[in-house]
Write a protein that holds these residues in place. Structure first.
Motif, PDB file in Angstrom:
ATOM      1  N   PHE A  42     -17.405  58.850  91.394  1.00  0.00           N
ATOM      2  CA  PHE A  42     -16.541  60.031  91.308  1.00  0.00           C
ATOM      3  C   PHE A  42     -15.538  60.151  92.452  1.00  0.00           C
ATOM      4  N   ARG A  43     -15.744  59.431  93.548  1.00  0.00           N
ATOM      5  CA  ARG A  43     -14.811  59.528  94.674  1.00  0.00           C
ATOM      6  C   ARG A  43     -13.930  58.302  94.825  1.00  0.00           C
ATOM      7  N   HIS A  44     -14.365  57.163  94.283  1.00  0.00           N
ATOM      8  CA  HIS A  44     -13.602  55.929  94.477  1.00  0.00           C
ATOM      9  C   HIS A  44     -13.109  55.334  93.156  1.00  0.00           C
ATOM     10  N   MET A  45     -13.993  55.228  92.165  1.00  0.00           N
ATOM     11  CA  MET A  45     -13.611  54.559  90.925  1.00  0.00           C
ATOM     12  C   MET A  45     -12.818  55.474  89.993  1.00  0.00           C
ATOM     13  N   LEU A  46     -13.333  56.676  89.734  1.00  0.00           N
ATOM     14  CA  LEU A  46     -12.688  57.567  88.764  1.00  0.00           C
ATOM     15  C   LEU A  46     -11.285  58.000  89.178  1.00  0.00           C
ATOM     16  N   MET A  85     -12.050  51.485  84.742  1.00  0.00           N
ATOM     17  CA  MET A  85     -13.175  51.557  85.669  1.00  0.00           C
ATOM     18  C   MET A  85     -13.847  50.203  85.851  1.00  0.00           C
ATOM     19  N   LEU A  86     -13.878  49.380  84.828  1.00  0.00           N
ATOM     20  CA  LEU A  86     -14.417  48.028  84.996  1.00  0.00           C
ATOM     21  C   LEU A  86     -13.572  47.218  85.970  1.00  0.00           C
ATOM     22  N   ALA A  87     -12.260  47.434  85.942  1.00  0.00           N
ATOM     23  CA  ALA A  87     -11.392  46.755  86.904  1.00  0.00           C
ATOM     24  C   ALA A  87     -11.636  47.266  88.325  1.00  0.00           C
ATOM     25  N   GLN A  88     -11.981  48.551  88.465  1.00  0.00           N
ATOM     26  CA  GLN A  88     -12.248  49.123  89.783  1.00  0.00           C
ATOM     27  C   GLN A  88     -13.596  48.666  90.346  1.00  0.00           C
ATOM     28  N   ARG A  89     -14.539  48.318  89.494  1.00  0.00           N
ATOM     29  CA  ARG A  89     -15.876  47.938  89.964  1.00  0.00           C
ATOM     30  C   ARG A  89     -15.838  46.713  90.857  1.00  0.00           C
ATOM     31  N   SER A  90     -14.912  45.804  90.625  1.00  0.00           N
ATOM     32  CA  SER A  90     -14.830  44.580  91.429  1.00  0.00           C
ATOM     33  C   SER A  90     -13.779  44.658  92.522  1.00  0.00           C
ATOM     34  N   SER A  91     -13.205  45.840  92.751  1.00  0.00           N
ATOM     35  CA  SER A  91     -12.188  45.976  93.788  1.00  0.00           C
ATOM     36  C   SER A  91     -12.838  45.987  95.172  1.00  0.00           C
ATOM     37  N   ASP A  92     -12.018  45.709  96.200  1.00  0.00           N
ATOM     38  CA  ASP A  92     -12.544  45.560  97.555  1.00  0.00           C
ATOM     39  C   ASP A  92     -13.131  46.861  98.095  1.00  0.00           C
ATOM     40  N   ALA A 141     -19.723  54.379  80.317  1.00  0.00           N
ATOM     41  CA  ALA A 141     -19.605  52.950  80.030  1.00  0.00           C
ATOM     42  C   ALA A 141     -19.121  52.166  81.248  1.00  0.00           C
ATOM     43  N   GLY A 142     -18.122  52.706  81.944  1.00  0.00           N
ATOM     44  CA  GLY A 142     -17.547  51.967  83.067  1.00  0.00           C
ATOM     45  C   GLY A 142     -18.382  51.999  84.318  1.00  0.00           C
TER      46      GLY A 142
END
Length: 333
Positions: free
Chosen positions: A240-244, A216-223, A154-155
Motif C-alpha cells: 500500500f505504500r510502495h507498489m499501489l 503491480m506485477l511490474a512493481q514487484r521486481s522493482s529495486d 492478484a498483484g
C-alpha cells in the motif's frame, strides 16, 4: 632529432594556450576555454506529472477534449439554473395534435421545439446532462473500486490467489460488455438509475483489475520493492505504500476513457428500456429511446440527444488518450 613544433613535443601549458587561441580565432561571441570544457550547468529535476503537463498544455487534442469535458461538467452542475423552462411541464401541450402536429416545432423561447408531451427539448437536454454525468461518474467509481480490490489481491499475493482472480476476470471478459450489462440490469425487478450504474460498474471491474494487476506485477521486481523487503518492511506496507501508489497512473488514465464508455452504455440501456422509467427525470439515452416513435417524421428528437452523447464521449476519449500518451514513456513524442 625531435621537431619542437610537433604537438606531441609541446609543453602542456603551451598546448592549452594554442588550443585557446585557435578557439578565439574561430569566431563566435563566446570563447570556450579548455578549463570550461566538460562543464555542465546544474538544473533541477522535473517530475513525471510536471513533464506530462508541460506537453499536455501544448497539445490541441487534449485542450479540445478538456474543454468539452469541462463544459459538460459545468452544464451538469448548473443545469437547473441554465435551463430556460421546467423540463417536466408540457408548456406547449395545447399545440400537440397527434394526427397533424404531434411535435411542436421551434418557436420563440423554444429554439429546439417540444416533444410529444409539449415539454421543451432544450431544457430536457440541459437537465438530462446531470443524470448522464451521475451515471458515468458513479459507474466508473464503483468499477474502479471493484477493480482495485481484485487487482491488489492478484498483484500483491500472486500464486493461487492470482490464478483464481484472473480466471474470474477472464470469464467476465469473455462475455461482451453490453450483453453482460443488459443481463445484469434485466435481473432487477424495477429498472432504475441505480440498476444501470451497478450493471455498467460490474462490466468495468475486470478492465481495471487486469490493468492494475499487470502494473503491480511490474512493481514487484522493482529495486525499491526489493530493497524494502530486504530491510524487513511488512508486506502490507510494501503493497500500500510502495507498489499501489506507483501502479495507479495507468489506472487513472483508463478511468477517463471508461467514463466515455460508461456514458454510451448507460444511453444504450436506457434506450432499451432498462433505465429509469420516470421521464420526469430526463436522461439522454431515455430521450433517445422515447424518440423511436417519431424517428421518421421528427428525427430531430433523436438527433439532439445522440449528438450530445457523441460529443461528450468524444471529449472524454480525447482527454484520456492524450493523458495516456503524455504519461507513457514509450509513446511520448
Amino acid at each position: 632529432m625531435s621537431n619542437p613544433l610537433n604537438p606531441e613535443n609541446l609543453d602542456p601549458r603551451t598546448k592549452k594556450q594554442k588550443i585557446d587561441s585557435l578557439a578565439a580565432q574561430s569566431g563566435g561571441t563566446g570563447v570556450l576555454t579548455v578549463d570550461d570544457a566538460g562543464h555542465i550547468e546544474e538544473s533541477g529535476g522535473v517530475s513525471l506529472i510536471a513533464s506530462a503537463w508541460k506537453r499536455l498544455r501544448r497539445n490541441p487534442v487534449f485542450l479540445l477534449g478538456a474543454g468539452i469535458t469541462l463544459l459538460f461538467i459545468l452544464l451538469a452542475i448548473f443545469a437547473p439554473l441554465i435551463a430556460p423552462h421546467d423540463p417536466t411541464k408540457g408548456l406547449l401541450l395545447d399545440k400537440v395534435r397527434p394526427q397533424s402536429n404531434p411535435v411542436p416545432g421551434p418557436e420563440a423561447g423554444f429554439p429546439l421545439g417540444a416533444d410529444t408531451s409539449g415539454r421543451d427539448v432544450l431544457s430536457r437536454l440541459i437537465v438530462g446532462s446531470r443524470q448522464t454525468l451521475v451515471v458515468g461518474v458513479f459507474a466508473t467509481l464503483f468499477g474502479l473500486a471493484g477493480g482495485l480490490s481484485l487487482g491488489v489481491l492478484a498483484g500483491a499475493f500472486g500464486g493461487w490467489v492470482d490464478s483464481l482472480v484472473m480466471r474470474v476476470v477472464d470469464v467476465m471478459l469473455s462475455i461482451p460488455s453490453l450483453l453482460l450489462a443488459v443481463s445484469i440490469a434485466a435481473l432487477a425487478q424495477q429498472p432504475s438509475q441505480w440498476t444501470v450504474i451497478i450493471a455498467i460498474a460490474t462490466v468495468q471491474i475486470p478492465i481495471f483489475a487486469r490493468l492494475l494487476r499487470g502494473s503491480m506485477l511490474a512493481q514487484r521486481s522493482s529495486d525499491h520493492v526489493l530493497a524494502a523487503r530486504a530491510l524487513g518492511v511488512k508486506k502490507s506496507a510494501i503493497v500500500f505504500r510502495h507498489m499501489l501508489p506507483n501502479s495507479l497512473g495507468p489506472v487513472i488514465v483508463q478511468a477517463t476513457l471508461v467514463i466515455a464508455g460508461a456514458i454510451i452504455d448507460a444511453a444504450a440501456l436506457s434506450f432499451l428500456g432498462l433505465g429509469n422509467p420516470d421521464d420526469r427525470q430526463p436522461e439522454w439515452g431515455q430521450m433517445l429511446g422515447a424518440a423511436q416513435s417519431q424517428i421518421f417524421d421528427n428525427p430531430a428528437l433523436a438527433v439532439w440527444p445522440a449528438v450530445c452523447i457523441i460529443v461528450v464521449a468524444l471529449g472524454f476519449t480525447l482527454m484520456g488518450e492524450s493523458l495516456r500518451e503524455a504519461l507513457d514513456p514509450k509513446s511520448r513524442r
